[in-house]
Design an enzyme around this catalytic site. Structure first.
Site, short mmCIF file in Angstrom:
data_model
loop_
_atom_site.label_atom_id
_atom_site.label_comp_id
_atom_site.label_asym_id
_atom_site.label_seq_id
_atom_site.Cartn_x
_atom_site.Cartn_y
_atom_site.Cartn_z
N CYS A 44 0.86 -1.19 -0.12
CA CYS A 44 -0.08 0.05 -0.22
C CYS A 44 0.89 1.10 -0.02
CB CYS A 44 -0.92 -0.06 1.20
SG CYS A 44 -1.81 1.40 1.52
N TRP A 77 -7.66 -6.66 5.64
CA TRP A 77 -6.35 -7.01 5.78
C TRP A 77 -6.17 -8.19 6.77
CZ3 TRP A 77 -3.05 -5.20 2.09
CH2 TRP A 77 -3.44 -3.64 1.51
N THR A 111 -8.64 -0.01 6.48
CA THR A 111 -7.30 0.58 5.79
C THR A 111 -5.94 0.65 6.58
OG1 THR A 111 -7.73 2.80 6.66
CG2 THR A 111 -8.87 2.12 4.54
N VAL A 112 -5.05 0.74 5.93
CA VAL A 112 -3.79 0.65 6.56
C VAL A 112 -2.88 1.94 5.89
CG1 VAL A 112 -3.11 -1.54 6.69
CG2 VAL A 112 -2.85 -0.81 4.53
N TYR A 175 -5.51 6.39 -8.74
CA TYR A 175 -6.71 5.79 -8.38
C TYR A 175 -7.90 6.25 -9.29
CZ TYR A 175 -4.36 3.41 -4.84
OH TYR A 175 -3.40 2.68 -4.12
#
Length: 335
Positions: A44, A77, A111-112, A175
């Protein structure tokens, strides 16, 4: 989770957990060694920022790091890289567990990067732009001797201005191209992306770094997109006017940073490619991961020293990554 508006344009969900870890602990989370765990994925780009800043500032001994696997399901995740698929510090198999410990039934994206309060097992924040700024400005008492000033007072206004354009047009711009749901929305995003890359090329043709004569937060934020450009964004996200290797100034700039301690030694191209090409089945239904591109060019001379500048200012390079945090040598990451 991908959001596309009625016009077919991709919109990033930026509803984050915004509690901050600060020296005064005003949000209930004071700066405290060994209390927090930074959860990342090397795939990421947003998490890669935090990995780099933590390395440059020498915070490895005070903030531990958990690394999720490069792929995940719709739920979360996961810690596929750890024995039994369980994070050895948090004791969880899915990052979602830490989010739901903070907010039961958490409905936003998992999210990370995410910073977890180890005693409670709760996510403190996943506000990725603020995380790296706070590592610089709130954890200063624990920076290593010789740590660079990545967000110097005198340059903050210019850094913020550059970061805003880089975020909207480049970091998020790739993106917006890749997840566009309509031709017009894609072409608008494509034009904005390459207009910004041309602007960056012009800026960096005159100076070694984005702001000032040393590495700053701005360089970290741009690097994590550039390093993924040819491996993922050029083909997978249809950002195909030019490869990074065909943009001479940006290619030299990216190689300069890649060979700077703390940058290239955080990059795992295998994780990067497996994440994008396997997880994004709406874009790549077969899940086939490309064998290329060749990676040996990253280590070729870049010549950026001629522009002057000092990577770490009056500071020093970070030492090698701690045991257990090193990525495979570049020659082992590609064919």
């Amino acid at each position: 989770m991908v959001y596309v508006n009625q016009g077919g344009a991709y919109e990033r969900d930026r509803r984050y957990l915004t509690s901050r870890i600060t020296t005064d602990g005003k949000d209930g989370y004071p700066v405290e060694p060994d209390r927090y765990r930074l959860v990342v994925s090397r795939a990421c780009p947003w998490a890669n920022r935090a990995i780099i800043v933590r390395r440059l500032l020498g915070l490895e001994d005070v903030i531990s790091m958990g690394v999720a696997g490069p792929t995940h399901d719709e739920r979360s995740w996961t810690f596929d890289l750890d024995p039994d698929g369980r994070d050895p510090v948090l004791g969880i198999t899915h990052l979602r567990d830490a989010y739901e410990a903070r907010v039961p039934g958490y409905e936003r994206g998992i999210t990370v990067p995410a910073i977890v309060d180890v005693p409670t097992g709760q996510v403190v924040t996943n506000d990725f732009p603020q995380i790296t700024l706070d590592l610089s400005t709130q954890w200063w008492a624990y920076h290593r001797p010789g740590a660079p000033d990545l967000y110097p007072d005198a340059l903050r206004g210019e850094i913020d201005e550059v970061n805003q354009r880089v975020y909207t047009e480049v970091n998020n711009g790739v993106y917006r191209c890749g997840f566009a749901g309509a031709q017009e929305a894609y072409e608008e995003s494509y034009d904005r992306l390459f207009t910004a890359l041309d602007w960056l090329s012009e800026r960096l043709s005159r100076q070694r770094y984005l702001v000032g004569d040393t590495i700053t937060e701005a360089d970290v934020r741009l690097f994590t997109t550039l390093v993924r450009f040819d491996a993922v964004y050029h083909g997978h996200f249809k950002c195909n006017r030019s490869k990074l290797t065909e943009m001479p100034v940006l290619w030299a700039y990216a190689r300069d940073l890649f060979t700077t301690p703390g940058f290239g030694d955080t990059i795992d191209f295998d994780h990067i490619k497996r994440h994008y090409y396997v997880v994004h089945r709406d874009i790549n239904p077969t899940g086939i991961v490309p064998a290329g591109p060749a990676l040996d060019g990253w280590l070729t001379p870049h010549g950026r020293e001629e522009l002057g500048g000092r990577p770490f200012g009056d500071g020093t390079p970070p030492p090698p990554p701690p045991a257990g945090e090193a990525v495979p040598p570049l020659a082992e990451q590609g064919r």
